[in-house]
Design a protein around this motif. Structure first.
Motif, PDB file in Angstrom:
ATOM      1  N   ALA A 144       0.842  -1.203   0.000  1.00 38.16           N
ATOM      2  CA  ALA A 144       0.000   0.000   0.000  1.00 38.16           C
ATOM      3  C   ALA A 144       0.873   1.248   0.000  1.00 38.16           C
ATOM      4  CB  ALA A 144      -0.931  -0.007   1.209  1.00 38.16           C
ATOM      5  N   GLY A 145       1.974   1.189   0.749  1.00 40.14           N
ATOM      6  CA  GLY A 145       2.895   2.322   0.787  1.00 40.14           C
ATOM      7  C   GLY A 145       3.575   2.565  -0.543  1.00 40.14           C
ATOM      8  N   ARG A 146       3.659   1.515  -1.375  1.00 38.16           N
ATOM      9  CA  ARG A 146       4.240   1.665  -2.714  1.00 38.16           C
ATOM     10  C   ARG A 146       3.178   2.030  -3.749  1.00 38.16           C
ATOM     11  NH1 ARG A 146       9.602  -0.286  -3.001  1.00 38.16           N
ATOM     12  NH2 ARG A 146       9.570   0.851  -4.986  1.00 38.16           N
ATOM     13  N   GLY A 147       1.957   2.285  -3.286  1.00 31.87           N
ATOM     14  CA  GLY A 147       0.907   2.758  -4.178  1.00 31.87           C
ATOM     15  C   GLY A 147       0.188   1.683  -4.959  1.00 31.87           C
ATOM     16  N   LEU A 148       0.294   0.421  -4.532  1.00 32.85           N
ATOM     17  CA  LEU A 148      -0.345  -0.668  -5.269  1.00 32.85           C
ATOM     18  C   LEU A 148      -1.706  -1.005  -4.671  1.00 32.85           C
ATOM     19  CD1 LEU A 148       2.605  -3.114  -6.007  1.00 32.85           C
ATOM     20  CD2 LEU A 148       1.607  -1.377  -7.474  1.00 32.85           C
ATOM     21  N   ASN A 149      -2.734  -1.010  -5.513  1.00 32.40           N
ATOM     22  CA  ASN A 149      -4.063  -1.383  -5.045  1.00 32.40           C
ATOM     23  C   ASN A 149      -4.298  -2.870  -5.268  1.00 32.40           C
ATOM     24  OD1 ASN A 149      -4.612  -1.706  -7.805  1.00 32.40           O
ATOM     25  ND2 ASN A 149      -5.506   0.342  -7.993  1.00 32.40           N
ATOM     26  N   ASP A 150      -5.465  -3.345  -4.829  1.00 34.22           N
ATOM     27  CA  ASP A 150      -5.769  -4.779  -4.923  1.00 34.22           C
ATOM     28  C   ASP A 150      -5.784  -5.264  -6.373  1.00 34.22           C
ATOM     29  OD1 ASP A 150      -5.972  -4.955  -2.203  1.00 34.22           O
ATOM     30  OD2 ASP A 150      -8.161  -4.772  -2.137  1.00 34.22           O
ATOM     31  N   GLU A 151      -6.219  -4.409  -7.295  1.00 36.76           N
ATOM     32  CA  GLU A 151      -6.279  -4.807  -8.702  1.00 36.76           C
ATOM     33  C   GLU A 151      -4.890  -5.123  -9.249  1.00 36.76           C
ATOM     34  OE1 GLU A 151      -7.652  -3.014 -13.067  1.00 36.76           O
ATOM     35  OE2 GLU A 151      -7.978  -1.845 -11.243  1.00 36.76           O
ATOM     36  N   MET A 152      -3.923  -4.273  -8.957  1.00 38.57           N
ATOM     37  CA  MET A 152      -2.564  -4.508  -9.446  1.00 38.57           C
ATOM     38  C   MET A 152      -1.897  -5.682  -8.730  1.00 38.57           C
ATOM     39  SD  MET A 152      -1.640  -2.693 -12.014  1.00 38.57           S
ATOM     40  CE  MET A 152      -3.307  -2.901 -12.653  1.00 38.57           C
ATOM     41  N   GLN A 154      -3.400  -8.275  -7.663  1.00 43.88           N
ATOM     42  CA  GLN A 154      -3.965  -9.476  -8.264  1.00 43.88           C
ATOM     43  C   GLN A 154      -3.439  -9.691  -9.679  1.00 43.88           C
ATOM     44  OE1 GLN A 154      -5.837 -11.676  -6.610  1.00 43.88           O
ATOM     45  NE2 GLN A 154      -5.779 -13.006  -8.412  1.00 43.88           N
ATOM     46  N   ALA A 155      -3.315  -8.595 -10.446  1.00 45.10           N
ATOM     47  CA  ALA A 155      -2.844  -8.711 -11.831  1.00 45.10           C
ATOM     48  C   ALA A 155      -1.438  -9.297 -11.897  1.00 45.10           C
ATOM     49  CB  ALA A 155      -2.878  -7.337 -12.504  1.00 45.10           C
ATOM     50  N   PHE A 156      -0.576  -8.910 -10.956  1.00 48.76           N
ATOM     51  CA  PHE A 156       0.807  -9.389 -10.945  1.00 48.76           C
ATOM     52  C   PHE A 156       1.005 -10.580 -10.011  1.00 48.76           C
ATOM     53  CE2 PHE A 156       1.312  -5.245 -12.835  1.00 48.76           C
ATOM     54  CZ  PHE A 156       2.314  -5.442 -13.758  1.00 48.76           C
ATOM     55  N   ARG A 157      -0.084 -11.055  -9.408  1.00 52.15           N
ATOM     56  CA  ARG A 157      -0.067 -12.230  -8.531  1.00 52.15           C
ATOM     57  C   ARG A 157       0.962 -12.102  -7.414  1.00 52.15           C
ATOM     58  NH1 ARG A 157      -0.102 -17.679 -11.831  1.00 52.15           N
ATOM     59  NH2 ARG A 157      -1.070 -18.371  -9.897  1.00 52.15           N
ATOM     60  N   ILE A 158       1.046 -10.909  -6.845  1.00 46.81           N
ATOM     61  CA  ILE A 158       2.014 -10.641  -5.782  1.00 46.81           C
ATOM     62  C   ILE A 158       1.575 -11.368  -4.509  1.00 46.81           C
ATOM     63  CG2 ILE A 158       3.098  -8.827  -4.398  1.00 46.81           C
ATOM     64  CD1 ILE A 158       2.530  -6.915  -6.751  1.00 46.81           C
ATOM     65  N   GLY A 159       2.521 -11.885  -3.766  1.00 49.67           N
ATOM     66  CA  GLY A 159       2.207 -12.634  -2.554  1.00 49.67           C
ATOM     67  C   GLY A 159       3.162 -12.330  -1.418  1.00 49.67           C
ATOM     68  N   GLY A 314      13.761  -2.751 -12.528  1.00 52.78           N
ATOM     69  CA  GLY A 314      13.273  -3.727 -11.559  1.00 52.78           C
ATOM     70  C   GLY A 314      11.773  -3.935 -11.608  1.00 52.78           C
ATOM     71  N   GLN A 315      11.336  -4.968 -10.857  1.00 55.23           N
ATOM     72  CA  GLN A 315       9.920  -5.312 -10.861  1.00 55.23           C
ATOM     73  C   GLN A 315       9.030  -4.181 -10.358  1.00 55.23           C
ATOM     74  OE1 GLN A 315      12.263  -7.592  -9.898  1.00 55.23           O
ATOM     75  NE2 GLN A 315      11.607  -9.659 -10.432  1.00 55.23           N
ATOM     76  N   MET A 316       9.425  -3.498  -9.268  1.00 54.11           N
ATOM     77  CA  MET A 316       8.570  -2.440  -8.727  1.00 54.11           C
ATOM     78  C   MET A 316       8.445  -1.281  -9.701  1.00 54.11           C
ATOM     79  SD  MET A 316       6.806  -2.954  -6.091  1.00 54.11           S
ATOM     80  CE  MET A 316       6.171  -1.297  -6.265  1.00 54.11           C
ATOM     81  N   ASP A 317       9.529  -0.916 -10.365  1.00 49.97           N
ATOM     82  CA  ASP A 317       9.449   0.130 -11.389  1.00 49.97           C
ATOM     83  C   ASP A 317       8.495  -0.295 -12.499  1.00 49.97           C
ATOM     84  OD1 ASP A 317      11.143   1.931 -10.171  1.00 49.97           O
ATOM     85  OD2 ASP A 317      12.927   1.238 -11.234  1.00 49.97           O
ATOM     86  N   CYS A 318       8.609  -1.548 -12.927  1.00 54.35           N
ATOM     87  CA  CYS A 318       7.777  -2.069 -14.004  1.00 54.35           C
ATOM     88  C   CYS A 318       6.296  -2.053 -13.603  1.00 54.35           C
ATOM     89  CB  CYS A 318       8.221  -3.482 -14.357  1.00 54.35           C
ATOM     90  SG  CYS A 318       7.394  -4.190 -15.791  1.00 54.35           S
ATOM     91  N   ILE A 319       6.013  -2.530 -12.409  1.00 52.97           N
ATOM     92  CA  ILE A 319       4.626  -2.584 -11.935  1.00 52.97           C
ATOM     93  C   ILE A 319       4.053  -1.178 -11.794  1.00 52.97           C
ATOM     94  CG2 ILE A 319       3.154  -3.247  -9.990  1.00 52.97           C
ATOM     95  CD1 ILE A 319       5.124  -5.617  -9.552  1.00 52.97           C
ATOM     96  N   ALA A 320       4.857  -0.243 -11.285  1.00 51.50           N
ATOM     97  CA  ALA A 320       4.383   1.132 -11.108  1.00 51.50           C
ATOM     98  C   ALA A 320       4.047   1.770 -12.448  1.00 51.50           C
ATOM     99  CB  ALA A 320       5.442   1.952 -10.376  1.00 51.50           C
ATOM    100  N   VAL A 321       4.900   1.575 -13.453  1.00 54.96           N
ATOM    101  CA  VAL A 321       4.654   2.146 -14.779  1.00 54.96           C
ATOM    102  C   VAL A 321       3.425   1.495 -15.412  1.00 54.96           C
ATOM    103  CG1 VAL A 321       5.594   2.433 -17.112  1.00 54.96           C
ATOM    104  CG2 VAL A 321       7.070   2.780 -15.118  1.00 54.96           C
ATOM    105  N   TYR A 322       3.295   0.182 -15.257  1.00 57.56           N
ATOM    106  CA  TYR A 322       2.135  -0.536 -15.788  1.00 57.56           C
ATOM    107  C   TYR A 322       0.852  -0.049 -15.118  1.00 57.56           C
ATOM    108  CZ  TYR A 322      -0.670  -4.513 -17.423  1.00 57.56           C
ATOM    109  OH  TYR A 322      -1.633  -5.304 -18.021  1.00 57.56           O
ATOM    110  N   ALA A 323       0.892   0.113 -13.782  1.00 57.15           N
ATOM    111  CA  ALA A 323      -0.283   0.558 -13.030  1.00 57.15           C
ATOM    112  C   ALA A 323      -0.703   1.960 -13.438  1.00 57.15           C
ATOM    113  CB  ALA A 323       0.002   0.500 -11.533  1.00 57.15           C
TER     114      ALA A 323
END
Length: 659
Positions: A144-152, A154-159, A314-323
């Motif tokens: 949440a602190g990295r700005g990721l919501n439940d949709e993202m 789930q989309a990236f299957r983060i665990g 990195g993955q977090m940069d990629c996910i943030a840009v995708y989101a």
């Protein structure tokens, strides 16, 4: 070769090779039945890769590769034939039968890969489950602190990997054997002395598990795989294994088709024994870091549609840009970008914006990546954000609109490098200019095109205040001394137009089966012109192809039992297969009776002239030949000359010259 009734045959009959190949590279219409694009198997700037829609095969005029839909998928995915059949079937939505394999080793390898893929899917679901549980509260706060919501998420299957060395192991060992657990890359183990101490204890729970997991974490300080042989040749048992990933946010790494093949774990612990900040899976039978691009499975359609990709570190940069809505973003594993990754990306687009961190390490990574991509002939731009900002932080602080604006201001890669050179080596002095040029020369000499190199040399000379003639001389010397692995196109076979027409005729779709008796249209027995039947009649009865460069190819076509769609699967020599593909891809003119008749006449003339040359050599070989043999040779010479003068062989059709 697929036989009627085989599953591979059924799949091939339903497959559209243009559509399947088009999933990997951009194809454009290049004729009535042909499509062309850049070859994915070698670097090129001008399309030489062709796909024939009717005959369902591909051929590259640059590197010579050719084949059917299965060989294309097999080669580009680096998989076995049975796996390629399954991939094509899945793309077509055809239900898969039980797999069959060529030999026991192939079956074992496929089973091994299948087990590891299934295990990673189970592990991914396990990590997702634990992110939702109370134990995952800290991980949820981090995300949440990295700005990721439940949709993202789930989309990236983060665990989340729980802070225990045994829960995942105990879950997976119910379904999977010890060997698969060891090979998965998900577990570590101790050496023999430590193993004996571990094996006397049961799987711990609660605070005991947390305490022990911290103790075990010493193996992961370096981030290297702890999967090493046990001392004295002992093999670790399931009881001695423990989770490599503990108390970490887990980012699955998927292959191009979306199957989970590895993980990156971001630690949530601040303890000195927690190991590296980011811990990656080791290489396994299903995961090779140099062959994978993070998020390509989700990004490939957007990359193809927009015709460019955004590359981050990195993955977090990629996910943030995708989101933020930029779905054409991918990441390399760390900062190293490989030739295999470049070729993988090149299937979807050759246009790229590189957005690595602007710090020292990021700048060096950018330069290494640029150098490799330049050699692969990518059109590259560089997005440099403000100091202190990576893509993730930039988007969180400034918003997606600001990032979109920054994307539009991306520099050409050489503008970026020239600025770097000027910043590192002030060009006010002669020494600075020399250092700046020496910095830029290795990058320039990687460019395959001499014209582009020359234009850049002129531009650099202007910006650095250097005489362009001097710079061109330096560049010419650098390029001349570099080691190049330029691909040479295979030498064209010396084949006449007449031979090409006969080959096309034999390969036509209504080719008759060998051993069947048919009359030729030349005898007036049939009204409908059948090119294959007429070609067979001439070649079998008059053997005008004997001694030609295409003799072996034509003989195989004469004895073929397959229809036109399977021609390239016949047992040709590699050169003959490539020649056949090249001939079939250039079927510009319709096969008419007149053209075929002209080709036959041309081959007869070639045959007669070759025989006449042999007679002439025999006459000149011996100064005093036997009178009887001399008479025979002279008579044969006169007969051949009269035959060549026959008006029926007048040159009105295809050329006898190779071309």
């Amino acid at each position: 070769m697929a036989n009627p009734g085989d599953f591979a045959y059924i799949v091939k009959q339903q497959a559209d090779i243009v559509r399947i190949v088009g999933d990997y590279i951009k194809l454009k219409k290049a004729g009535a039945q042909n499509y062309s694009g850049l070859c994915p198997f070698h670097g090129e700037k001008t399309p030489s890769f062709s796909v024939h829609a009717t005959r369902q095969f591909y051929h590259c005029f640059g590197c010579g590769v050719s084949g059917d839909v299965f060989s294309f998928v097999q080669k580009i995915e680096n998989i076995t034939f049975p796996e390629a059949v399954r991939v094509v079937a899945q793309k077509l939505g055809i239900a898969l039968p039980k797999a069959s394999y060529a030999n026991p080793e192939e079956a074992r390898e496929a089973k091994r890969r299948g087990v590891l893929l299934e295990m990673h899917e189970r592990a991914c679901a396990f990590f997702q489950e634990y992110l939702r549980r109370p134990e995952g509260a800290h991980a949820r706060e981090y995300l949440a602190g990295r700005g990721l919501n439940d949709e993202m998420i789930q989309a990236f299957r983060i665990g989340y990997a729980p802070d225990s060395g045994f829960i995942l192991r105990d879950r997976l060992k119910i379904e999977f054997g010890e060997e698969a657990l060891r090979e998965s890359g998900l577990f570590s183990w101790k050496d023999s002395t430590q193993q004996s101490a571990i094996s006397t204890q049961q799987s711990p729970t609660g605070s005991q598990a947390n305490s022990r997991s911290l103790d075990f974490a010493r193996d992961d300080k370096t981030g290297e795989s702890a999967q090493r042989p046990i001392a004295n040749g002992q093999v670790p048992t399931a009881a001695s294994l423990y989770s490599k990933f503990r108390n970490r946010v887990m980012f699955p790494i998927a292959n191009e088709t979306g199957r989970t093949i590895a993980f990156t774990g971001r630690t949530l612990s601040t303890d000195e024994k927690a190991g590296p900040k980011y811990l990656n899976s080791p290489e396994t039978a299903i995961y090779s870091k140099s062959r994978v691009l993070f998020n390509l499975d989700l990004a490939k359609e957007a990359i193809r549609k927009l015709d460019y990709a955004i590359l981050v570190e990195g993955q977090m940069d990629c996910i943030a840009v995708y989101a933020a809505g930029f779905h054409n973003v991918i990441a390399s594993s760390g900062t190293a970008f490989t030739e295999l990754q470049a070729k993988l990306l090149g299937r979807f687009s050759k246009n790229l914006v590189v957005n690595f961190d602007p710090d020292t390490a990021g700048a060096k990574a950018t330069e290494r990546t640029l150098g490799l991509l330049v050699e692969e002939e990518f059109a590259i731009k560089v997005l440099t954000l403000e100091p202190g900002f990576d893509p993730d932080l930039y988007i969180r602080r400034k918003g997606k609109d600001a990032y979109a604006g920054a994307l539009k201001k991306s520099q050409r890669y050489f503008d970026y490098l020239i600025e770097r050179a000027r910043a590192q080596f002030p060009v006010r002095s002669a020494e600075g200019k020399v250092k700046a040029v020496n910095y830029l020369l290795p990058h320039i000499q990687r460019i395959p095109s001499r014209i582009v190199r020359d234009e850049l040399a002129h531009e650099i000379a202007q910006k650095l205040g250097i005489d362009s003639t001097v710079l061109r001389q330096e560049l010419k010397h650098a390029v001349a001394t570099r080691s190049t692995g330029a691909l040479k196109a295979p030498a064209a076979a010396q084949v006449t137009d007449a031979e090409r027409i006969l080959i096309r005729a034999l390969a036509s779709s209504n080719q008759i089966q060998p051993g069947e008796e048919h009359l030729s249209a030349r005898d007036g027995a049939e009204e409908e012109f059948d090119p294959a039947r007429q070609a067979r009649f001439v070649l079998v009865s008059e053997r005008v192809h004997e001694g030609l460069a295409t003799e072996s190819l034509i003989e195989i076509l004469l004895n073929a039992t397959a229809d036109g769609a399977d021609l390239l699967q016949l047992p040709f020599l590699e050169g003959d297969r490539n020649l056949l593909a090249a001939v079939l891809l250039k079927e510009e003119e319709e096969l008419t009776a007149a053209r075929l008749e002209g080709a036959v006449k041309a081959l007869k003339r070639i045959h007669l002239r070759r025989r006449l040359a042999e007679i002439q050599r025999d006459l000149q070989a011996s100064p005093a030949p036997d009178p009887g043999r001399l008479q025979v040779l002279l008579q044969e010479k006169m007969r051949l000359k009269r035959a060549l003068m026959d008006p029926g062989l007048a040159e009105t059709g295809p050329s006898e010259k190779a071309g």
